[in-house]
Design an enzyme around this catalytic site. Sequence first.
Site, PDB file in Angstrom:
ATOM      1  N   LEU A   1      25.104  34.163  87.866  1.00  0.00           N
ATOM      2  CA  LEU A   1      24.974  35.039  89.030  1.00  0.00           C
ATOM      3  C   LEU A   1      24.622  36.462  88.575  1.00  0.00           C
ATOM      4  O   LEU A   1      23.717  37.102  89.094  1.00  0.00           O
ATOM      5  CB  LEU A   1      26.304  35.038  89.799  1.00  0.00           C
ATOM      6  CG  LEU A   1      26.438  35.950  91.016  1.00  0.00           C
ATOM      7  CD1 LEU A   1      25.550  35.463  92.157  1.00  0.00           C
ATOM      8  CD2 LEU A   1      27.907  35.985  91.505  1.00  0.00           C
TER       9      LEU A   1
ATOM     10  N   SER B   1      29.489  43.412  89.902  1.00  0.00           N
ATOM     11  CA  SER B   1      30.360  43.311  91.079  1.00  0.00           C
ATOM     12  C   SER B   1      29.544  43.274  92.365  1.00  0.00           C
ATOM     13  O   SER B   1      29.878  42.577  93.319  1.00  0.00           O
ATOM     14  CB  SER B   1      31.311  44.511  91.124  1.00  0.00           C
ATOM     15  OG  SER B   1      32.231  44.424  90.066  1.00  0.00           O
TER      16      SER B   1
ATOM     17  N   ILE C   1      56.955  43.362  71.304  1.00  0.00           N
ATOM     18  CA  ILE C   1      58.171  42.684  70.814  1.00  0.00           C
ATOM     19  C   ILE C   1      57.979  42.247  69.359  1.00  0.00           C
ATOM     20  O   ILE C   1      58.902  42.329  68.541  1.00  0.00           O
ATOM     21  CB  ILE C   1      58.503  41.461  71.719  1.00  0.00           C
ATOM     22  CG1 ILE C   1      58.995  41.958  73.086  1.00  0.00           C
ATOM     23  CG2 ILE C   1      59.533  40.540  71.062  1.00  0.00           C
ATOM     24  CD1 ILE C   1      59.162  40.855  74.138  1.00  0.00           C
TER      25      ILE C   1
ATOM     26  N   GLU D   1      34.632  36.662  86.896  1.00  0.00           N
ATOM     27  CA  GLU D   1      34.806  36.002  88.209  1.00  0.00           C
ATOM     28  C   GLU D   1      35.404  36.958  89.257  1.00  0.00           C
ATOM     29  O   GLU D   1      36.171  36.557  90.127  1.00  0.00           O
ATOM     30  CB  GLU D   1      35.582  34.691  88.071  1.00  0.00           C
ATOM     31  CG  GLU D   1      34.821  33.734  87.142  1.00  0.00           C
ATOM     32  CD  GLU D   1      35.151  32.290  87.304  1.00  0.00           C
ATOM     33  OE1 GLU D   1      35.597  31.885  88.384  1.00  0.00           O
ATOM     34  OE2 GLU D   1      34.933  31.543  86.326  1.00  0.00           O
TER      35      GLU D   1
END
Length: 395
Positions: A133, A140, A351, A377
Amino acid sequence: MVVASEQELTLRLTDEHKLLRDAVRDFAQNEIVPIAAEFDESGEFPLDTIRKMGAMGLMGIEVPEEYGGAGMDALAYVLTMIEVARADASHSTIVSVNNSLYCHALMKFGTEEQKQRFLKPVASGEKIGAYSLTEPMSGSDAGTMASRAVLNTARTHYVINGRKSWVTSGPVADLILLFTMTEPEKKHKGITAFVIEADRTGFIRGKKEPKMGIRASATSELVFDNYECPVENVLGEVGAGFKIAMTVLDAGRIGIASQALGLAEAAYEASLNYAREREAFGEPIGQFQMIQAKIADMKTRIEASRLLIYNAVLAKERGKISGERYTLEASMAKLFASETAMFVTHQAVQIHGGMGYSKELPVERYFRDAKITEIYEGTSEIQRIVIARSELGLR
Ligand code: CAA
């Protein structure tokens, strides 16, 4: 099985789901985990493991068996994505595009002939599918694109010219679902969807993108240079391409949410083990409240993501009966789960301290891989627009 009655739809993990989840987990932990770091480093496409997943039915999970798929439901797809992503996000990206973008589109909009020719080989894992696309100047804002397809005078072929970008599996795909302009003056209503066969002349695989994360999932540009696409390869109606692209992305976004959840789970489990084992100031670091707070926030956001994903699965299954869209539910799941993946992998690095920054452990890879879930996406910003427009009744 997702169970439907007239009034309600409830989500239940059946024995079949559990068998699938356990089989995918075994495969992913035994065959993908041992190679993930090596493929991340080299950026090589993991063709062998993808082929094996094809043989397991994982490349067309929701596609009926008659079209080469596993004939399972939306929950089965989500469970698979979570398990694959827990092992390696690159593999899950390839699985996701093949299933929820390419196969989903062919299943929903393809003619019988198109399903036989273009769906069956991809759902069975014999060939690899992609979705194209985005363009260099159209991300966007997907409704604007510079590529063009022009019908020849004999009305047998469209001649396609232009450049597409950021195509997942672009360097290896055999069949590509392409969106391009057939009537530019109609803006988004002038976009048409085509099935592109990569072995025809005029199809050129462009630059492979060097990426921060999901490095073994090959991404590239695609160039169309007077590519002749037969009219039989038009998917859906001429001019319906934008709606097809958006409809398919609704399914895709549930897949990316599941990928994000799998990644977050992997980072969380590693952190939990480390908090139990690593000692500082004479005791395991899990004894310290600042570590405990991180563990609590990580776990809470992971479980909230899971519920939003299950909510989207229910909406998708409801949509199969009612024909209604599940855009809102898919966007909420994608938004929350991808931001959770980023949060959890960030905390996991913290951590682990220095070891979280080291390539000796997979935690730094989880952190790099998580970032893309907030971008592809539909970015988090786009998901917020979709959610807000839906709630406000705006377009
Ligand atoms: N389902 C069906 N139809 C939809 C739809 C959906 N989810 N969303 C919009 N539509 C329809 C609208 O109803 C409207 O129809 P009409 O013209 O008949 O009225 C039409 O599409 C246009 O809608 P909008 O006016 O809302 O369109 P817009 O231009 O404002 O754009 C957007 C909306 C949400 C911003 C959209 O452009 C969008 O989602 N952008 C992000 C694109 C994206 O996710 N790109 C990622 C590409 S894939 C990838 O990442 C690579 C990969 O390989 C994984």
